[in-house]
Design an enzyme around this catalytic site. Structure first.
Site, PDB file in Angstrom:
ATOM      1  N   SER A  53       0.854  -1.201   0.000  1.00 36.22           N
ATOM      2  CA  SER A  53       0.000   0.000   0.000  1.00 36.22           C
ATOM      3  C   SER A  53       0.878   1.235   0.000  1.00 36.22           C
ATOM      4  O   SER A  53       2.083   1.155   0.277  1.00 36.22           O
ATOM      5  CB  SER A  53      -0.853  -0.024   1.274  1.00 36.22           C
ATOM      6  OG  SER A  53      -1.405   1.236   1.567  1.00 36.22           O
TER       7      SER A  53
ATOM      8  N   TYR B 161      -3.351  -0.353   9.900  1.00 32.90           N
ATOM      9  CA  TYR B 161      -3.153  -0.690   8.480  1.00 32.90           C
ATOM     10  C   TYR B 161      -1.725  -0.329   8.045  1.00 32.90           C
ATOM     11  O   TYR B 161      -1.040  -1.116   7.386  1.00 32.90           O
ATOM     12  CB  TYR B 161      -4.190   0.074   7.661  1.00 32.90           C
ATOM     13  CG  TYR B 161      -4.264  -0.259   6.187  1.00 32.90           C
ATOM     14  CD1 TYR B 161      -4.901  -1.421   5.747  1.00 32.90           C
ATOM     15  CD2 TYR B 161      -3.735   0.603   5.229  1.00 32.90           C
ATOM     16  CE1 TYR B 161      -5.005  -1.702   4.387  1.00 32.90           C
ATOM     17  CE2 TYR B 161      -3.832   0.329   3.871  1.00 32.90           C
ATOM     18  CZ  TYR B 161      -4.472  -0.828   3.454  1.00 32.90           C
ATOM     19  OH  TYR B 161      -4.572  -1.118   2.109  1.00 32.90           O
TER      20      TYR B 161
END
Ligand code: NAP
Ligand code: GCO
Length: 266
Positions: free
Chosen positions: A146, A159
């Site tokens: 990501s 995250y």
């Protein structure tokens, strides 16, 4: 250079959490260049929907219900794939979750849940396929990372911690198993329009665009959100023989976000 190097003819690819979204787009690209597709998802309903959606595109995908955080279930799926196809050439660790909660409001249990799916599970699934890859004498592992493997942002502490960890797990798998002709790389998608990011793109009550949507478009040199299809070419490259000397690398597919400081004041 032989362009056939980009072919996945006869290869078996397992893509986790691929009944829709990014995982499905990657799987469809693999099928288009010759791979046999295996995927799993956490619910039977999702697996059934996925199998149907692949069928509509003429793809005979094999779907299993499997929670990627459950080592026993993951080992069972790996065994079933080996029994059915005799090999696992490509693994894409795609399944993931996000919780957008300010850190001081997040419970430790919520933090752990994100780490469990986004970091512990890629370890569990990679561990389940590496022995077969060693035996075969080759393997490709692609971890879906990501922007948060590099950058922080309000509300995504768990995250970011998981995706940062996944970047280092990628490098470590490369370090530990590269000598067995296993390449482990990551793809770091920018902001991609999928159900996971739908809340960030919701129209405002007055019909205007979500402020986060405007922020992302202005922060992206390409001036748009990505589509799952934007990840297909990079994913094929990293699964194919064309990338046999690319290892431990994170390929950011972000329309230029990481290269850009942001729009200067006019
Ligand atoms: P997603 O909603 O994250 O889809 C992932 C799939 O994984 C869903 O089908 C989900 O099922 C499944 N899943 C969740 N937990 C699981 C578990 N424990 N075991 C098995 N399957 C599980 O959608 P996406 O946006 O396509 O994201 C795919 C990957 O790309 C994720 O790793 C995500 O973090 C990453 N990513 C996304 C973006 C983006 O902008 N969309 C950007 C960068 C990275 P449920 O539907 O039941 O949750
Ligand atoms: C967020 C998260 C994700 C992003 C993605 C960026 O900001 O909420 O970072 O939703 O889509 O992972 O690469």
């Amino acid at each position: 250079m032989n362009l056939k190097d980009f072919s996945l003819e006869g290869k078996v690819a397992w893509i986790t959490g691929a009944s829709y979204g990014i995982g499905m787009a990657i799987a469809k690209a693999y099928a288009a260049v010759g791979a046999k597709i295996v995927f799993n998802d956490i619910k039977q309903e999702l697996v059934d929907k996925g199998v149907e959606a692949y069928k509509e595109d003429g793809i005979e995908a094999t779907g299993y219900v499997c929670d990627v955080t459950n080592e026993e279930q993951v080992q069972e799926v790996a065994a079933k794939i080996l029994e059915k196809f005799g090999r696992i050439d490509i693994l894409v660790n795609n399944a993931g979750i996000i919780k957008r909660i300010p850190m001081i409001e997040m419970t430790a249990a919520q933090f752990r849940q994100v780490i469990d799916v986004d970091l512990n599970a890629p370890f569990i699934v990679a561990k389940a396929v590496i022995p077969a890859m060693i035996k075969q004498g080759h393997g490709k592992i692609i971890n879906i990372c990501s922007m948060m493997s590099e950058l922080g942002r309000e509300t995504v502490s768990a995250y970011a911690a998981a995706k940062g960890g996944l970047k280092m797990l990628t490098r470590n798998i490369c370090s530990e198993y590269g000598e067995h002709n296993i390449q482990c790389n990551g793809i770091g998608p920018g902001y991609i329009a999928t159900p996971q990011t739908a809340p960030l793109r919701e129209r405002q009550p007055d019909g205007s665009r979500h402020p986060f949507d405007q922020f992302i478009v202005s922060k992206t040199p390409a001036a748009r959100w990505g589509n799952p299809e934007d990840l297909q070419g990079p994913a094929v490259f990293l699964a194919s023989d064309a990338s046999n000397f690319v290892n431990g690398h994170i390929l950011y597919v972000d329309g230029g976000i990481l290269a850009y400081i942001g729009k200067q004041p006019q």
